[in-house]
Motif scaffolding. Structure first.
Motif, mmCIF file in Angstrom:
data_model
loop_
_atom_site.group_PDB
_atom_site.id
_atom_site.type_symbol
_atom_site.label_atom_id
_atom_site.label_comp_id
_atom_site.label_asym_id
_atom_site.label_seq_id
_atom_site.Cartn_x
_atom_site.Cartn_y
_atom_site.Cartn_z
ATOM 1 N N ASP A 15 0.864 -1.177 0.000
ATOM 2 C CA ASP A 15 0.000 0.000 0.000
ATOM 3 C C ASP A 15 0.897 1.222 0.000
ATOM 4 O OD1 ASP A 15 -2.403 -1.355 0.021
ATOM 5 O OD2 ASP A 15 -2.683 -1.210 2.174
ATOM 6 N N ILE A 16 0.735 2.079 -0.995
ATOM 7 C CA ILE A 16 1.579 3.260 -1.149
ATOM 8 C C ILE A 16 0.684 4.485 -1.107
ATOM 9 C CG2 ILE A 16 3.193 4.460 -2.678
ATOM 10 C CD1 ILE A 16 3.835 1.600 -3.854
ATOM 11 N N GLU A 17 0.827 5.297 -0.054
ATOM 12 C CA GLU A 17 0.021 6.503 0.088
ATOM 13 C C GLU A 17 0.556 7.598 -0.822
ATOM 14 O OE1 GLU A 17 -1.622 9.623 3.478
ATOM 15 O OE2 GLU A 17 -0.252 8.027 4.073
ATOM 16 N N VAL A 18 -0.369 8.258 -1.531
ATOM 17 C CA VAL A 18 -0.008 9.346 -2.440
ATOM 18 C C VAL A 18 -0.918 10.542 -2.173
ATOM 19 C CG1 VAL A 18 0.864 7.776 -4.233
ATOM 20 C CG2 VAL A 18 -1.528 8.489 -4.291
ATOM 21 N N ARG A 50 1.767 8.255 -13.498
ATOM 22 C CA ARG A 50 3.225 8.151 -13.413
ATOM 23 C C ARG A 50 3.651 6.700 -13.237
ATOM 24 N NH1 ARG A 50 7.491 8.292 -10.056
ATOM 25 N NH2 ARG A 50 6.285 8.355 -8.134
ATOM 26 N N ALA A 51 2.935 5.937 -12.398
ATOM 27 C CA ALA A 51 3.261 4.521 -12.190
ATOM 28 C C ALA A 51 3.135 3.746 -13.499
ATOM 29 C CB ALA A 51 2.363 3.919 -11.114
ATOM 30 N N ASP A 72 -12.988 3.782 -4.805
ATOM 31 C CA ASP A 72 -12.765 5.046 -5.503
ATOM 32 C C ASP A 72 -11.471 5.741 -5.093
ATOM 33 O OD1 ASP A 72 -15.127 4.756 -6.893
ATOM 34 O OD2 ASP A 72 -16.285 5.971 -5.485
ATOM 35 N N ASP A 73 -11.020 5.541 -3.848
ATOM 36 C CA ASP A 73 -9.837 6.240 -3.355
ATOM 37 C C ASP A 73 -8.577 5.375 -3.388
ATOM 38 O OD1 ASP A 73 -10.779 4.564 -1.361
ATOM 39 O OD2 ASP A 73 -10.436 5.981 0.264
ATOM 40 N N VAL A 74 -8.629 4.282 -4.160
ATOM 41 C CA VAL A 74 -7.505 3.344 -4.289
ATOM 42 C C VAL A 74 -7.385 2.954 -5.760
ATOM 43 C CG1 VAL A 74 -6.653 1.039 -3.681
ATOM 44 C CG2 VAL A 74 -7.857 2.407 -1.964
ATOM 45 N N ARG A 75 -6.151 2.812 -6.223
ATOM 46 C CA ARG A 75 -5.916 2.249 -7.557
ATOM 47 C C ARG A 75 -5.033 1.025 -7.390
ATOM 48 N NH1 ARG A 75 -9.406 4.820 -8.070
ATOM 49 N NH2 ARG A 75 -9.880 6.533 -9.447
ATOM 50 N N VAL A 76 -5.509 -0.098 -7.907
ATOM 51 C CA VAL A 76 -4.740 -1.337 -7.887
ATOM 52 C C VAL A 76 -3.974 -1.428 -9.194
ATOM 53 C CG1 VAL A 76 -4.831 -3.846 -7.691
ATOM 54 C CG2 VAL A 76 -6.514 -2.438 -6.458
ATOM 55 N N LEU A 77 -2.670 -1.658 -9.062
ATOM 56 C CA LEU A 77 -1.793 -1.806 -10.226
ATOM 57 C C LEU A 77 -0.939 -3.048 -10.042
ATOM 58 C CD1 LEU A 77 -1.608 1.566 -9.343
ATOM 59 C CD2 LEU A 77 -0.965 1.499 -11.729
ATOM 60 N N PHE A 78 -0.281 -3.448 -11.131
ATOM 61 C CA PHE A 78 0.666 -4.555 -11.087
ATOM 62 C C PHE A 78 2.037 -4.028 -11.473
ATOM 63 C CE2 PHE A 78 -3.443 -6.367 -12.352
ATOM 64 C CZ PHE A 78 -3.653 -7.227 -11.279
ATOM 65 N N PHE A 112 -0.008 -3.882 -6.293
ATOM 66 C CA PHE A 112 0.230 -2.854 -5.282
ATOM 67 C C PHE A 112 -0.872 -1.825 -5.396
ATOM 68 C CE2 PHE A 112 2.590 -1.222 -8.916
ATOM 69 C CZ PHE A 112 2.393 0.159 -8.883
ATOM 70 N N CYS A 113 -1.112 -1.121 -4.311
ATOM 71 C CA CYS A 113 -2.192 -0.142 -4.277
ATOM 72 C C CYS A 113 -1.638 1.249 -4.038
ATOM 73 C CB CYS A 113 -3.188 -0.457 -3.159
ATOM 74 S SG CYS A 113 -4.067 -1.992 -3.397
ATOM 75 N N LEU A 114 -2.090 2.182 -4.847
ATOM 76 C CA LEU A 114 -1.891 3.599 -4.571
ATOM 77 C C LEU A 114 -3.178 4.072 -3.908
ATOM 78 C CD1 LEU A 114 -0.355 4.859 -7.937
ATOM 79 C CD2 LEU A 114 0.845 4.059 -5.890
#
Length: 127
Positions: A79-82, A91-92, A106-112, A119-121
């Motif tokens: 979990d990465i807070e931005v 950017r990711a 809505d307040d989280v983006r799941v990426l690989f 990982f989650c932003l």
């Protein structure tokens, strides 16, 4: 009572150096140790959790969300807070991440990451 703390999270990948480079770019971390099959990175100044990457020739990408019995399960995620969810997501992706099809909040983006680790932003919301 003994004091213990998590100092490092280790992620396996086909190529430890490639994955370390991604997280150095994404997080602004610096390389602290670099060996043929192992890389340790951490925040400048030394405060915070370090990440290590280990080359695992038999590495299998996890599947998230799990769909079928027998899929390689996700063992953990970061979990990465931005401050700017949309800007940091873009950017990711520019650095090599892939946006997951399934977005549960809505307040989280799941990426690989490039090795397939989810990982989650996320942004802090009031309430």
């Amino acid at each position: 009572m003994p004091r213990a703390k998590v100092s490092t999270v280790v992620l396996d990948a086909h190529d430890a150096h490639e994955l370390a480079d991604f997280y150095v770019r994404l997080l602004g971390y610096e390389v602290r140790a670099d060996e043929p099959h192992w890389v340790l990175v951490g925040p400048p100044g030394g405060d915070g959790v370090s990440l290590a990457f280990e080359t695992e020739p038999a590495y299998v990408r996890p599947v998230w969300p799990s769909r079928n019995p027998g899929d390689q399960q996700m063992m953990l995620h970061l979990d990465i807070e931005v401050d700017d969810l949309e800007g940091e997501t873009a950017r990711a992706v520019a650095e090599g991440a892939v946006l997951a099809d399934h977005q549960p909040q809505d307040d989280v983006r799941v990426l690989f990451d490039p090795a397939g680790h989810p990982f989650c932003l996320w942004v802090r919301t009031e309430g």
